[in-house]
Scaffold this motif. Structure first.
Motif, mmCIF file in Angstrom:
data_model
loop_
_atom_site.group_PDB
_atom_site.id
_atom_site.type_symbol
_atom_site.label_atom_id
_atom_site.label_comp_id
_atom_site.label_asym_id
_atom_site.label_seq_id
_atom_site.Cartn_x
_atom_site.Cartn_y
_atom_site.Cartn_z
ATOM 1 N N GLY A 21 27.929 44.533 42.690
ATOM 2 C CA GLY A 21 28.503 44.576 44.032
ATOM 3 C C GLY A 21 29.620 43.570 44.207
ATOM 4 N N GLU A 22 29.431 42.361 43.679
ATOM 5 C CA GLU A 22 30.452 41.327 43.782
ATOM 6 C C GLU A 22 31.648 41.647 42.911
ATOM 7 N N ALA A 23 31.406 42.281 41.788
ATOM 8 C CA ALA A 23 32.471 42.515 40.816
ATOM 9 C C ALA A 23 33.281 43.778 41.106
ATOM 10 N N ASP A 24 32.843 44.620 42.033
ATOM 11 C CA ASP A 24 33.552 45.864 42.290
ATOM 12 C C ASP A 24 34.999 45.667 42.700
ATOM 13 N N ASP A 25 35.304 44.546 43.329
ATOM 14 C CA ASP A 25 36.659 44.276 43.787
ATOM 15 C C ASP A 25 37.537 43.695 42.687
ATOM 16 N N LEU A 26 37.001 43.410 41.528
ATOM 17 C CA LEU A 26 37.725 42.713 40.475
ATOM 18 C C LEU A 26 38.221 43.671 39.400
ATOM 19 N N ASP A 27 39.324 43.274 38.762
ATOM 20 C CA ASP A 27 39.797 44.042 37.615
ATOM 21 C C ASP A 27 38.878 43.766 36.428
ATOM 22 N N PRO A 28 38.959 44.558 35.367
ATOM 23 C CA PRO A 28 38.021 44.394 34.241
ATOM 24 C C PRO A 28 38.052 43.008 33.584
ATOM 25 N N ILE A 29 39.227 42.408 33.471
ATOM 26 C CA ILE A 29 39.319 41.072 32.860
ATOM 27 C C ILE A 29 38.613 40.041 33.743
ATOM 28 N N ALA A 30 38.885 40.092 35.036
ATOM 29 C CA ALA A 30 38.247 39.158 35.974
ATOM 30 C C ALA A 30 36.738 39.361 35.974
ATOM 31 N N ARG A 31 36.303 40.610 35.868
ATOM 32 C CA ARG A 31 34.868 40.898 35.821
ATOM 33 C C ARG A 31 34.215 40.260 34.597
ATOM 34 N N LEU A 32 34.913 40.355 33.462
ATOM 35 C CA LEU A 32 34.381 39.779 32.226
ATOM 36 C C LEU A 32 34.317 38.253 32.317
ATOM 37 N N VAL A 33 35.360 37.651 32.870
ATOM 38 C CA VAL A 33 35.370 36.201 33.065
ATOM 39 C C VAL A 33 34.228 35.798 34.001
ATOM 40 N N GLN A 34 34.083 36.532 35.091
ATOM 41 C CA GLN A 34 33.019 36.256 36.062
ATOM 42 C C GLN A 34 31.649 36.355 35.399
ATOM 43 N N HIS A 35 31.489 37.345 34.544
ATOM 44 C CA HIS A 35 30.218 37.539 33.830
ATOM 45 C C HIS A 35 29.879 36.304 32.982
ATOM 46 N N HIS A 36 30.850 35.822 32.201
ATOM 47 C CA HIS A 36 30.601 34.651 31.351
ATOM 48 C C HIS A 36 30.394 33.394 32.189
ATOM 49 N N ALA A 37 31.109 33.284 33.283
ATOM 50 C CA ALA A 37 30.936 32.126 34.169
ATOM 51 C C ALA A 37 29.528 32.127 34.765
ATOM 52 N N GLN A 38 29.061 33.285 35.195
ATOM 53 C CA GLN A 38 27.717 33.366 35.766
ATOM 54 C C GLN A 38 26.650 33.057 34.724
ATOM 55 N N LYS A 39 26.873 33.481 33.491
ATOM 56 C CA LYS A 39 25.932 33.144 32.425
ATOM 57 C C LYS A 39 25.887 31.629 32.221
ATOM 58 N N GLY A 40 27.059 30.997 32.259
ATOM 59 C CA GLY A 40 27.122 29.542 32.126
ATOM 60 C C GLY A 40 26.378 28.838 33.245
ATOM 61 N N ILE A 41 26.553 29.330 34.458
ATOM 62 C CA ILE A 41 25.859 28.754 35.612
ATOM 63 C C ILE A 41 24.352 28.898 35.459
ATOM 64 N N ARG A 42 23.907 30.065 35.004
ATOM 65 C CA ARG A 42 22.460 30.270 34.808
ATOM 66 C C ARG A 42 21.902 29.326 33.744
ATOM 67 N N ILE A 43 22.682 29.084 32.699
ATOM 68 C CA ILE A 43 22.244 28.161 31.649
ATOM 69 C C ILE A 43 22.088 26.753 32.223
ATOM 70 N N ILE A 44 23.066 26.337 33.008
ATOM 71 C CA ILE A 44 23.008 25.001 33.625
ATOM 72 C C ILE A 44 21.831 24.912 34.589
#
Length: 105
Positions: A21-44
Motif C-alpha cells: 500500500g505504501e509502495a504503490d505511489d513509488l516507481d520500481p527503483i524507489a520501491r526496491l530502495v524502500q524494501h531494503h531500507a525497511q529490511k534494515g530497519i527491521r534488523i535494527i
C-alpha cells in the motif's frame, strides 16, 4: 508470549499489505530502495545488530526511514562508507544494496 502459526501468517499478511500500500505511489527503483531500507530497519529494531554501536544504529535508522528524501548521488558514498563500520553482515548488505541501486539508477 507464544504466537500461533495462524497469527504469524496474519501478521505477515498485514505487513505485506502495508508495504504494498505504501509502495504503490513509488516507481520500481524507489520501491526496491524502500524494501531494503525497511529490511534494515527491521534488523535494527529486532536487536540483531547488537554488535554495532547503539548510537550509530539510531542515526542509521533515521537515515533509512527517510532514505528517499536524500540525494541519491550523495547517498552512494555515504552508505558505502557507513557500511564499512557495520559489524552485522545482513545489515551491511542492506546498505550496500541500496548504494548499488542508487549508483546504477
Amino acid at each position: 508470549m507464544k504466537i500461533t502459526k495462524e497469527r504469524l501468517k496474519q501478521i505477515i499478511k498485514e505487513e505485506l499489505e502495508n508495504v504494498v500500500g505504501e509502495a504503490d505511489d513509488l516507481d520500481p527503483i524507489a520501491r526496491l530502495v524502500q524494501h531494503h531500507a525497511q529490511k534494515g530497519i527491521r534488523i535494527i529494531d529486532s536487536g540483531n545488530a547488537k554488535d554495532d554501536d547503539p548510537e550509530s544504529l539510531k542515526v542509521l535508522r533515521e537515515v533509512l526511514e527517510n532514505i528517499l528524501e536524500y540525494d541519491k548521488n550523495e547517498m552512494v558514498d555515504y552508505l558505502n562508507d557507513y557500511a564499512k563500520y557495520i559489524k552485522t553482515p545482513v545489515l551491511r548488505r542492506q546498505l550496500t544494496s541500496i548504494a548499488l541501486i542508487f549508483k546504477n539508477s
